[in-house]
Design a protein around this motif. Structure first.
Motif, PDB file in Angstrom:
ATOM      1  N   UNK A  36       8.535 -25.058 -14.271  1.00  0.00           N
ATOM      2  CA  UNK A  36       8.794 -24.089 -15.345  1.00  0.00           C
ATOM      3  C   UNK A  36       8.610 -24.765 -16.696  1.00  0.00           C
ATOM      4  N   UNK A  37       8.605 -23.965 -17.754  1.00  0.00           N
ATOM      5  CA  UNK A  37       8.422 -24.502 -19.098  1.00  0.00           C
ATOM      6  C   UNK A  37       9.696 -24.732 -19.868  1.00  0.00           C
ATOM      7  N   UNK A  38      10.845 -24.441 -19.280  1.00  0.00           N
ATOM      8  CA  UNK A  38      12.152 -24.535 -19.959  1.00  0.00           C
ATOM      9  C   UNK A  38      13.183 -24.515 -18.847  1.00  0.00           C
ATOM     10  N   UNK A  39      14.158 -25.409 -18.904  1.00  0.00           N
ATOM     11  CA  UNK A  39      15.107 -25.516 -17.790  1.00  0.00           C
ATOM     12  C   UNK A  39      15.812 -24.195 -17.475  1.00  0.00           C
ATOM     13  N   UNK A  40      16.105 -23.394 -18.507  1.00  0.00           N
ATOM     14  CA  UNK A  40      16.821 -22.141 -18.263  1.00  0.00           C
ATOM     15  C   UNK A  40      15.950 -21.076 -17.604  1.00  0.00           C
ATOM     16  N   UNK A  41      14.646 -21.314 -17.539  1.00  0.00           N
ATOM     17  CA  UNK A  41      13.758 -20.332 -16.900  1.00  0.00           C
ATOM     18  C   UNK A  41      13.663 -20.548 -15.387  1.00  0.00           C
ATOM     19  N   UNK A  42      14.265 -21.618 -14.933  1.00  0.00           N
ATOM     20  CA  UNK A  42      14.220 -21.896 -13.495  1.00  0.00           C
ATOM     21  C   UNK A  42      15.060 -20.850 -12.761  1.00  0.00           C
ATOM     22  N   UNK A  43      14.467 -20.150 -11.827  1.00  0.00           N
ATOM     23  CA  UNK A  43      15.196 -19.146 -11.062  1.00  0.00           C
ATOM     24  C   UNK A  43      15.186 -19.502  -9.588  1.00  0.00           C
ATOM     25  N   UNK A  44      16.156 -18.966  -8.870  1.00  0.00           N
ATOM     26  CA  UNK A  44      16.184 -19.179  -7.425  1.00  0.00           C
ATOM     27  C   UNK A  44      16.166 -17.816  -6.742  1.00  0.00           C
ATOM     28  N   UNK A  45      15.202 -17.550  -5.899  1.00  0.00           N
ATOM     29  CA  UNK A  45      14.158 -18.468  -5.433  1.00  0.00           C
ATOM     30  C   UNK A  45      12.900 -18.493  -6.305  1.00  0.00           C
ATOM     31  N   UNK A  46      12.794 -17.585  -7.295  1.00  0.00           N
ATOM     32  CA  UNK A  46      11.586 -17.502  -8.111  1.00  0.00           C
ATOM     33  C   UNK A  46      11.948 -17.323  -9.577  1.00  0.00           C
ATOM     34  N   UNK A  47      11.154 -17.891 -10.492  1.00  0.00           N
ATOM     35  CA  UNK A  47      11.352 -17.574 -11.909  1.00  0.00           C
ATOM     36  C   UNK A  47      10.939 -16.131 -12.191  1.00  0.00           C
ATOM     37  N   UNK A  48      11.332 -15.657 -13.366  1.00  0.00           N
ATOM     38  CA  UNK A  48      10.909 -14.341 -13.829  1.00  0.00           C
ATOM     39  C   UNK A  48       9.618 -14.522 -14.626  1.00  0.00           C
ATOM     40  N   UNK A  49       8.584 -13.787 -14.262  1.00  0.00           N
ATOM     41  CA  UNK A  49       7.306 -13.848 -14.983  1.00  0.00           C
ATOM     42  C   UNK A  49       7.099 -12.526 -15.704  1.00  0.00           C
ATOM     43  N   UNK A  50       7.138 -12.582 -17.033  1.00  0.00           N
ATOM     44  CA  UNK A  50       7.069 -11.375 -17.851  1.00  0.00           C
ATOM     45  C   UNK A  50       5.641 -11.129 -18.318  1.00  0.00           C
ATOM     46  N   UNK A  51       5.225  -9.882 -18.244  1.00  0.00           N
ATOM     47  CA  UNK A  51       3.865  -9.522 -18.659  1.00  0.00           C
ATOM     48  C   UNK A  51       3.834  -8.873 -20.037  1.00  0.00           C
ATOM     49  N   UNK A  52       4.883  -8.141 -20.393  1.00  0.00           N
ATOM     50  CA  UNK A  52       4.918  -7.504 -21.709  1.00  0.00           C
ATOM     51  C   UNK A  52       6.357  -7.114 -22.052  1.00  0.00           C
TER      52      UNK A  52
ATOM     53  N   UNK B 164      37.268 -24.721 -19.437  1.00  0.00           N
ATOM     54  CA  UNK B 164      37.450 -23.547 -18.586  1.00  0.00           C
ATOM     55  C   UNK B 164      36.290 -22.570 -18.762  1.00  0.00           C
ATOM     56  N   UNK B 165      35.975 -22.262 -20.028  1.00  0.00           N
ATOM     57  CA  UNK B 165      34.989 -21.220 -20.300  1.00  0.00           C
ATOM     58  C   UNK B 165      33.569 -21.634 -19.921  1.00  0.00           C
ATOM     59  N   UNK B 166      33.269 -22.939 -20.006  1.00  0.00           N
ATOM     60  CA  UNK B 166      31.959 -23.417 -19.572  1.00  0.00           C
ATOM     61  C   UNK B 166      31.997 -23.951 -18.144  1.00  0.00           C
ATOM     62  N   UNK B 167      33.140 -23.807 -17.507  1.00  0.00           N
ATOM     63  CA  UNK B 167      33.308 -24.371 -16.175  1.00  0.00           C
ATOM     64  C   UNK B 167      33.307 -23.366 -15.047  1.00  0.00           C
ATOM     65  N   UNK B 168      32.821 -22.152 -15.279  1.00  0.00           N
ATOM     66  CA  UNK B 168      32.695 -21.190 -14.186  1.00  0.00           C
ATOM     67  C   UNK B 168      31.778 -21.805 -13.128  1.00  0.00           C
ATOM     68  N   UNK B 169      32.189 -21.854 -11.876  1.00  0.00           N
ATOM     69  CA  UNK B 169      31.364 -22.503 -10.849  1.00  0.00           C
ATOM     70  C   UNK B 169      29.954 -21.913 -10.777  1.00  0.00           C
ATOM     71  N   UNK B 170      28.992 -22.783 -10.536  1.00  0.00           N
ATOM     72  CA  UNK B 170      27.585 -22.366 -10.503  1.00  0.00           C
ATOM     73  C   UNK B 170      27.307 -21.224  -9.532  1.00  0.00           C
ATOM     74  N   UNK B 171      27.913 -21.198  -8.329  1.00  0.00           N
ATOM     75  CA  UNK B 171      27.634 -20.069  -7.421  1.00  0.00           C
ATOM     76  C   UNK B 171      28.072 -18.716  -7.993  1.00  0.00           C
ATOM     77  N   UNK B 172      29.151 -18.718  -8.780  1.00  0.00           N
ATOM     78  CA  UNK B 172      29.604 -17.468  -9.412  1.00  0.00           C
ATOM     79  C   UNK B 172      28.598 -17.035 -10.469  1.00  0.00           C
ATOM     80  N   UNK B 173      28.213 -17.959 -11.325  1.00  0.00           N
ATOM     81  CA  UNK B 173      27.255 -17.649 -12.387  1.00  0.00           C
ATOM     82  C   UNK B 173      25.936 -17.160 -11.783  1.00  0.00           C
ATOM     83  N   UNK B 174      25.467 -17.857 -10.766  1.00  0.00           N
ATOM     84  CA  UNK B 174      24.195 -17.493 -10.130  1.00  0.00           C
ATOM     85  C   UNK B 174      24.255 -16.096  -9.518  1.00  0.00           C
TER      86      UNK B 174
END
Length: 456
Positions: A31-47, A392-402
């Protein structure tokens, strides 16, 4: 997401599957930016247009990412597109200064309280880098004081403090000597006072004035007022990272919103109308470090050296001017703020109705959602969950956020990052209603699947 849902997800997005396969063979990390990494696929925007965007597989999304919060007017506002088109006809890169650069600078001067002088850059991260260089040159000091959870760019100079654990580097490859120039503490005025009293080598306090990670860990105006007093009393520069707060909290950014003038502020995103661009602004006497004086020794060894091939690129400049003219009216803020308030209130009502251990919060056109992971802390009162503790506020577990992000995305809702987003003046009441319907579905599913906690 289990194996079967992953297979179904991939099968339903053949174009994304194809593009990601190609990306893995060409892009480092895929990906071109760490936050664009998706599981299982990134989002590819056309317009994208207004409040919506469409992916390569034809799916439509209500967008609360808004170009990583760079688009206060929404996607492709006609007047900004026209201004960029007019600029393109005259030449898209000169490598010289041009009259529009001055118009852009003068607009920023009128809006931003601290902007007596400025220097254009190409991103918020570049603005952050330049701010540190200027602060060190002006004060003759070396170290920077930062707060836990605050971002301020991806460069080495702020390479500690943004990610849990806050005392560790955010990345591999940052020299220990650079990390030693960064002091990271909790956002507490007593702690600030103690550090500034003991460490006389602090050149600047740099922070996101709204709070850690665009307000995920919020700060108050009172805190900022106290910080202004402390820095002034100790001869330390106060540097605001207004990359997201700038021109969003008010036409003059957080500075106008809070009535507090920092010594320096750096901006990106909205300042260039969502195009590549940024600016470092500050007090005239500080910004004199860029001036040539004719003194050969001073100009070689005591002046701040700053270049940049694409600084104030004419197309970005045109987008910035067109956007800031709208920003100056305050009308985009009225609409975006109203819709975000409506969204926060609606989300909070759903969380309350479902008995969820969580709450919605945020300022102006920004919203965040805090959710406790199952089984929870045992709290019986939602109000007792409310906190400013960034751990606390930045510590929400990754599985919840995902799970939260993916379930919203499946229902056509995209966020900036983590569990929050922004509104724009292009969003509508219909967007908010549809979003709240989707949010309610997601919260009920997360409770049912024992991903998030309920009150006891």
């Amino acid at each position: 997401m289990g194996d079967k849902p992953i297979k179904q997800y991939r099968k339903s997005r053949p174009r994304a599957e194809e593009l990601y396969s190609r990306a893995l063979e060409s892009l480092a990390g895929g990906v071109g930016h760490d936050l664009r990494r998706g599981h299982p696929l990134p989002l590819y925007i056309s317009r994208a247009a207004g409040s919506r965007k469409w992916d390569e597989d034809g799916r439509e999304y209500i967008d609360y990412g808004m170009g990583n919060a760079a688009l206060l007017l929404g996607h492709a506002p006609p007047e900004v597109c026209r201004a960029m088109g007019d600029a393109l006809e005259l030449g898209f890169h000169f490598g010289n200064d041009h009259p529009m650069q001055l118009e852009w600078a003068e607009l920023i001067q009128k809006l931003v309280p601290c902007a007596e002088r400025m220097r254009f850059v190409n991103s918020g991260s570049e603005g952050s880098m330049l701010a540190l260089r200027v602060a060190r040159a002006f004060t003759g000091k070396t170290r920077v004081l930062r707060f836990e959870g605050h971002f301020s760019g991806w460069h080495d100079g702020v390479g500690k403090g943004a990610m849990i654990p806050f005392d560790k580097p955010v990345s591999a490859g940052i020299p220990p000597a650079v990390l030693d120039t960064i002091e990271v503490i909790p956002a507490d005025l007593d702690s600030v006072a103690e550090v500034l009293e003991k460490d006389r080598d602090i050149a600047a306090v740099m922070l996101e004035p709204s709070g850690a990670s665009w307000g995920t860990g919020p700060l108050t105006v009172a805190f900022n007022e106290g910080l202004r007093d402390l820095t002034r009393n100790h001869g330390v520069l106060l540097v605001y990272d207004e990359v997201i707060t700038g021109f969003r909290y008010a036409p003059g950014g957080y500075q106008e919103y809070a009535g507090i003038t920092p010594d320096l502020s750096f901006h990106g995103k909205i300042v260039a109308g969502g195009m590549p661009g940024g600016v470092l602004a500050g007090r005239a006497d500080i910004m004199e470090v860029f001036d040539y004086t004719g003194d050969a020794h001073r100009d070689r060894y005591e002046r701040v050296h700053h270049l940049g091939t694409f600084n104030a690129n004419p197309v970005s400049t045109a987008a910035g001017i067109a956007t800031l003219k709208r920003v100056a009216t305050g009308l985009p803020h009225e609409r975006a703020n109203r819709l975000a308030r409506q969204l926060r209130q609606g989300m909070d009502s759903i969380l309350r109705e479902e008995g969820v251990a969580g709450y919605a919060y945020g300022d102006v056109s920004i919203f965040h959602v805090y959710l406790e992971a199952f089984p929870g802390s045992g709290a019986s009162d939602r109000e007792r969950l409310v906190t400013r503790d960034v751990n606390v506020l930045k510590g929400i577990p990754a599985p919840v956020v995902s799970a939260f992000q993916k379930m919203l995305l499946a229902r056509g809702i995209d966020l900036v990052s983590y569990t929050g987003g922004v509104t724009s003046s292009a969003h509508t009441d219909e967007d908010i209603a549809l979003t709240l319907d989707a949010f309610g579905d997601v919260i009920r599913a997360l409770v049912r699947e024992r991903v998030i906690a309920t009150l006891k």
